[in-house]
Design a protein around this motif. Structure first.
Motif, PDB file in Angstrom:
ATOM      1  N   SER A  38       0.860  -1.150   0.063  1.00  0.00           N
ATOM      2  CA  SER A  38       0.059  -0.114  -0.071  1.00  0.00           C
ATOM      3  C   SER A  38       0.836   1.141   0.194  1.00  0.00           C
ATOM      4  O   SER A  38       0.465   2.272  -0.567  1.00  0.00           O
ATOM      5  CB  SER A  38      -0.925   0.091   1.333  1.00  0.00           C
ATOM      6  N   ALA A  48     -12.224   2.842   2.092  1.00  0.00           N
ATOM      7  CA  ALA A  48     -12.278   2.626   0.848  1.00  0.00           C
ATOM      8  C   ALA A  48     -13.437   2.498  -0.075  1.00  0.00           C
ATOM      9  O   ALA A  48     -14.544   2.219   0.500  1.00  0.00           O
ATOM     10  CB  ALA A  48     -11.917   0.971   0.820  1.00  0.00           C
ATOM     11  N   ASP A  65      -7.407  -0.434   7.045  1.00  0.00           N
ATOM     12  CA  ASP A  65      -6.919  -0.978   5.817  1.00  0.00           C
ATOM     13  C   ASP A  65      -7.831  -0.313   4.654  1.00  0.00           C
ATOM     14  O   ASP A  65      -8.849  -0.106   4.644  1.00  0.00           O
ATOM     15  CB  ASP A  65      -7.511  -2.451   5.690  1.00  0.00           C
ATOM     16  N   ASP A 124      -7.175   0.777   0.158  1.00  0.00           N
ATOM     17  CA  ASP A 124      -6.461   0.393  -1.027  1.00  0.00           C
ATOM     18  C   ASP A 124      -6.135   1.618  -1.966  1.00  0.00           C
ATOM     19  O   ASP A 124      -6.894   2.204  -2.722  1.00  0.00           O
ATOM     20  CB  ASP A 124      -7.648  -0.210  -1.569  1.00  0.00           C
ATOM     21  N   ARG A 139      -6.098   0.786  -6.081  1.00  0.00           N
ATOM     22  CA  ARG A 139      -7.423   1.156  -6.603  1.00  0.00           C
ATOM     23  C   ARG A 139      -7.657   2.645  -6.858  1.00  0.00           C
ATOM     24  O   ARG A 139      -8.109   3.193  -7.793  1.00  0.00           O
ATOM     25  CB  ARG A 139      -8.547   0.610  -5.880  1.00  0.00           C
TER      26      ARG A 139
END
Length: 535
Positions: free
Chosen positions: A100, A130, A169, A171, A174
């Motif tokens: 990441s 996210a 967490d 991303d 993306r």
């Protein structure tokens, strides 16, 4: 004696062993092997997979930044595309690219990370929420692209979505891919065009408000509609004269008018409130307005400049009794100065003292639009040019022109900046209507041209994925550059074996726009989306 099927299993094992052998690391060629000019057709040595993960990530971080300064990076250049290409090379490289922090560095190098998300930047800087992506979503999944906003100072929604937090967490990969796809759409002119025709008079102002678009016309009516579907949400007469400027500050809707007032409404459903929260009264008709950080700067027809609080309190008046009245046609401000356009000059006012700090002869003709952001000022004029100025050292009396964008064939009427892009509307006439041009502040180059209005473009506004324009033809046009357009087009082509019939292309365009279109409009969108490739 072999059992039935043993020969088949043996052949399958040999094939699988061969596959493992083909994907395994090859030995380096002997030192005395002479190089040849003939291309190698066999497998090559994969040095990245042979290295430890730590060393491989260090190398890929150089690829993420590509050794290019951010101000010199151009959308579609190696600085943006290198990391995107690396993760698509093979499965082994894709596995290494799952880190990441690597993608966070790539987002920073490409200018995708807003300032709010750069605070406390250690390795655990991740997305707290996210977002929902159209890339992997199927039917029934809402495609939410509001996270793509650049994080302007007043964007509290953006700060909430991209605030760094440890132990959560996110991303970044993306996020990078979506932003890269969006940049590609902007630079290549891939969009879907929608129109709203609810007004019955000339449109003077437009504004993007999240997923909604607000527009004002010469009769004092303000209309709000959904940017995606074009559905009318509300329409109401909020002023007794033309609505010359619109703005938002958080959940507040600001409307400025020729009736010498700026009204503050509680949003997003302003008409449900019969009376405004505050009314800012001017001595003369209001021509322009800019809102930021609970402050409002406004300019009038005879040249006076005001600075207000959204609560209605007057903070300062600049140029209260002009000797020679000149229209203040455009205005903007930062933490120290207020910038106003007057004839062919730009006045720089000190917010604390109220005195004129500088006067710049910016253009050869009337200055019609200006925006100040990140130490740069962009101005447009009837002399057909858009000029870029460095105002980072305005305290030292140094304001220098650092670039000029040329290409309009008639006067520039309005402009808007977003990140490293400039959107300018003009009186240009083209084969398919009056034009809007998109420019890059990094390369100082023209990216693409939008055509379609039947009259002069009086107002433009933009977000990360939308451009909204209003014109004399009484139409508000929405140009949607959402990343899922390119993704869906690719899936559609693969599903048809790479070839699409005219019916497939027309059905795709009509489904996306959700409105009635003429054959010429359908054909124009087919060309813009790259559905038709001439053989």
């Amino acid at each position: 004696m072999k059992l039935p099927g043993a020969q088949t299993r043996a052949r399958g094992n040999a094939v699988s062993n061969g596959r493992r052998k083909r994907t395994s690391l090859r030995r380096l060629p002997a030192p005395d092997t002479a190089p040849t000019d003939t291309p190698q057709t066999g497998p090559r040595f994969d040095i990245l997979s042979a290295l430890s993960p730590e060393v491989a990530l260090t190398i890929l971080r150089f690829a993420a930044c590509a050794g290019t300064p951010i101000k010199e990076a151009v959308p579609g250049s190696s600085c943006h595309a290198t990391l995107y290409a690396v993760q698509r090379t093979c499965r082994a490289w894709r596995k290494v690219c799952l880190d990441s922090k690597l993608w966070h560095d790539g987002c920073k190098a490409a200018g995708y990370v807003p300032q709010e998300a750069m605070m406390n930047e250690p390795a655990d800087v991740v997305l707290t929420q996210a977002p929902i992506y159209g890339m992997r979503g199927g039917k029934g999944i809402k495609r939410d692209f509001s996270y793509l906003s650049e994080g302007q100072p007043s964007s509290s929604r953006m700060a909430k979505r991209l605030r760094p937090a440890a132990g959560t967490d996110g991303d970044w990969r993306r996020y990078f891919v979506e932003r890269y796809s969006l940049e590609t759409n902007w630079s290549r002119g891939r969009y879907i065009q929608r129109s709203s025709m609810g007004h019955t008079d000339v449109i003077l102002s437009v504004h993007v408000w999240g997923d909604r678009v607000v527009s004002g016309c010469r009769h004092g009516w303000v209309k709000c509609f959904d940017a995606a579907s074009g559905e009318d949400l509300w329409s109401q007469k909020l002023h007794t004269a033309g609505v010359s400027c619109l703005g938002t500050e958080g959940d507040l809707l600001l409307t400025g008018s020729w009736d010498c007032t700026i009204k503050v409404w509680e949003g997003p459903d302003a008409p449900k409130i019969k009376f405004p929260l505050a009314t800012l009264i001017h001595a003369h008709p209001t021509i322009c307005m800019r809102a930021n950080k609970s402050k409002i700067a406004s300019g009038t027809v005879e040249g006076t400049v005001y600075l207000w609080c959204t609560s209605g309190k007057l903070l300062n008046i600049f140029n209260p009794n002009p000797v020679v009245p000149e229209i203040t046609g455009c205005i903007d401000f930062d933490s120290n100065f207020v910038y106003s356009g007057e004839h062919n000059k730009i006045n720089v006012w000190n917010r604390k003292t109220g005195e004129l700090d500088q006067k710049i002869e910016a253009h050869d003709k009337v200055v019609t639009a200006l925006r100040v952001d990140r130490g740069r000022m962009v101005s447009g004029s009837e002399d057909r040019t858009v000029r870029v100025w460095d105002v980072s050292e305005v305290n030292d009396g140094k304001i220098q022109m650092i670039g000029q964008l040329e290409g309009h064939t008639d006067g520039v009427r309005c402009l808007q900046t977003f990140g490293d892009k400039v959107v300018s509307g003009s009186y240009d006439k083209a084969s398919e209507g009056v034009t809007i041009r998109i420019w890059s502040l990094r390369s100082m180059q023209h990216l693409t041209t939008l055509e379609g209005h039947g009259g002069d473009v009086n107002a433009v506004d933009c977000s990360a994925r939308l451009i909204v324009s209003g014109s004399d033809d009484q139409e508000v046009k929405v140009w949607d550059f959402s990343p899922y357009l390119v993704k869906d087009v690719g899936a559609l082509k693969r599903g048809r074996g790479g070839k699409l019939s005219w019916a497939d292309m027309a059905e795709y365009v009509l489904t996306r726009t959700g409105r009635k279109m003429t054959c010429d409009e359908i054909w124009a969108d087919i060309k813009r989306l790259g559905l038709h490739s001439p053989e």
